[in-house]
Scaffold this motif. Structure first.
Motif, PDB file in Angstrom:
ATOM      1  N   SER A   9      10.257  66.746 -11.666  1.00 34.44           N
ATOM      2  CA  SER A   9       9.466  66.494 -10.469  1.00 34.44           C
ATOM      3  C   SER A   9      10.132  65.471  -9.573  1.00 34.44           C
ATOM      4  O   SER A   9      10.182  65.617  -8.363  1.00 34.44           O
ATOM      5  N   GLY A  10      10.738  64.434 -10.197  1.00 34.51           N
ATOM      6  CA  GLY A  10      11.352  63.367  -9.412  1.00 34.51           C
ATOM      7  C   GLY A  10      12.648  63.788  -8.774  1.00 34.51           C
ATOM      8  O   GLY A  10      12.973  63.352  -7.679  1.00 34.51           O
ATOM      9  N   THR A  11      13.416  64.640  -9.460  1.00 33.71           N
ATOM     10  CA  THR A  11      14.739  64.995  -8.953  1.00 33.71           C
ATOM     11  C   THR A  11      14.719  66.239  -8.076  1.00 33.71           C
ATOM     12  O   THR A  11      15.655  66.480  -7.341  1.00 33.71           O
ATOM     13  N   ASP A  12      13.688  67.066  -8.178  1.00 29.05           N
ATOM     14  CA  ASP A  12      13.606  68.235  -7.308  1.00 29.05           C
ATOM     15  C   ASP A  12      13.630  67.823  -5.842  1.00 29.05           C
ATOM     16  O   ASP A  12      14.191  68.525  -5.006  1.00 29.05           O
ATOM     17  N   ASP A  13      13.018  66.712  -5.530  1.00 22.15           N
ATOM     18  CA  ASP A  13      13.004  66.229  -4.148  1.00 22.15           C
ATOM     19  C   ASP A  13      14.422  65.955  -3.668  1.00 22.15           C
ATOM     20  O   ASP A  13      14.782  66.284  -2.541  1.00 22.15           O
ATOM     21  N   LEU A  14      15.240  65.324  -4.528  1.00 25.95           N
ATOM     22  CA  LEU A  14      16.636  65.034  -4.177  1.00 25.95           C
ATOM     23  C   LEU A  14      17.416  66.338  -3.994  1.00 25.95           C
ATOM     24  O   LEU A  14      18.171  66.494  -3.035  1.00 25.95           O
TER      25      LEU A  14
END
Length: 307
Positions: free
Chosen positions: A35-40
């Motif tokens: 969830s945190g890295t999908d944004d990146l």
């Protein structure tokens, strides 16, 4: 025995519960990480178009004739993400690129002279036509070595026969050696067959001294016709002209020579010079000034598709 069975069942149950707990924790961590890295990852995808460049094919320009293409670049999203994920934020300096080759290269085009490199390529090439001036060549080579510059020497075959040690010095220093024909004859006055014979004679001498096939021709005095270009092409050679001329053979002052070059230099420029005293005197400052805005490379490097 019964007690042992009870103990064993208890151990198995405990391990099962521990495994379930660890799996749940791992799944929970994975969900958070994804969830945190999908944004990146999505940010890299949404921004990549700003940093990509399309490849451009080699063409025959109406004015500049045969002009090399230049490779494009595409963002490698996964590789860029892998570099950025430790910090977790988008950083354009950490983008990773893939090279995109043009569909059409110089070799795919019909016979035509070449005057310059690609206009988007921030590089120039120094061309030295040699059929006289042997006393100045060692100093020129020393200057190029001092400034880590590779030039292209177009050497007359008859000159090379008389000054083998100079040709080998140029070769040993890693400069590109091309042909300036044989006996500095006007190729515009030659038939295709005559031009081919003249080039072959020069090539034989240069090959014997360098053990390398000659790929580049600079017609003496820049005088040529399509007979010259077609003859060169038959021998696997490209015909090279220039866009900036020092006119050093007329012995201008150093200041005039510098102004002639620096006032006209451009991306992809081919800068013509000869082995003369004023050229030797001007080279250090000329190289220093050119390096402020351009890379200096040999003809093969200038004409390559590498951006």
């Amino acid at each position: 025995m019964t007690n042992f069975r009870i103990w064993a069942v208890g151990c198995i149950a405990s391990f099962f519960l521990l495994g379930v707990s660890l799996a749940f924790i791992s799944m929970n961590d994975q969900t958070q990480t994804t969830s945190g890295t999908d944004d990146l990852y999505e940010e890299i995808i949404s921004n990549k178009a700003k940093y990509e460049k399309p490849a451009e094919n080699a063409v025959i320009d109406k004015v500049w004739k045969k002009t090399p293409g230049i490779e494009g670049r595409a963002v490698d999203v996964q590789a860029s993400y892998n570099k950025m994920k430790k910090d977790g934020v988008f950083n354009e300096k950490m983008l990773v690129y893939k090279r995109v080759k043009p569909d059409i290269s110089l070799e795919d085009l019909p016979s035509s002279p070449i005057y310059r490199g690609h206009p988007d390529k921030n590089m120039v090439a120094l061309l030295i036509n040699v059929s006289w001036g042997e006393e100045y060549i060692p100093d020129m080579v020393k200057i190029f070595s001092k400034y880590h510059v590779k030039a292209t020497f177009f050497i007359d075959g008859a000159f090379a026969s008389k000054h083998k040690e100079l040709v080998q010095m140029i070769e040993d220093e890693g400069h590109t050696i091309g042909s300036h024909g044989y006996l500095h004859k006007d190729m515009a006055q030659m038939s295709e067959n005559q031009a081919e014979i003249n080039m072959e004679k020069a090539n034989e001498v240069l090959y014997a001294l360098t053990n390398k096939k000659v790929k580049w021709l600079a017609p003496p005095s820049g005088s040529f016709t399509m007979n010259t270009v077609i003859a060169a092409d038959k021998l696997g050679m490209e015909t090279i002209l220039w866009t900036v001329d020092t006119i050093d053979w007329k012995q201008p002052t150093k200041q005039v020579l510098l102004q002639r070059v620096l006032g006209k230099v451009h991306n992809g420029a081919t800068i013509l010079m000869h082995p003369t005293q004023v050229t030797v005197d001007s080279l250090p400052e000329l190289i220093e000034q050119l390096k402020k805005n351009y890379r200096i490379g040999s003809v093969p490097t200038l004409l390559s598709e590498n951006r």
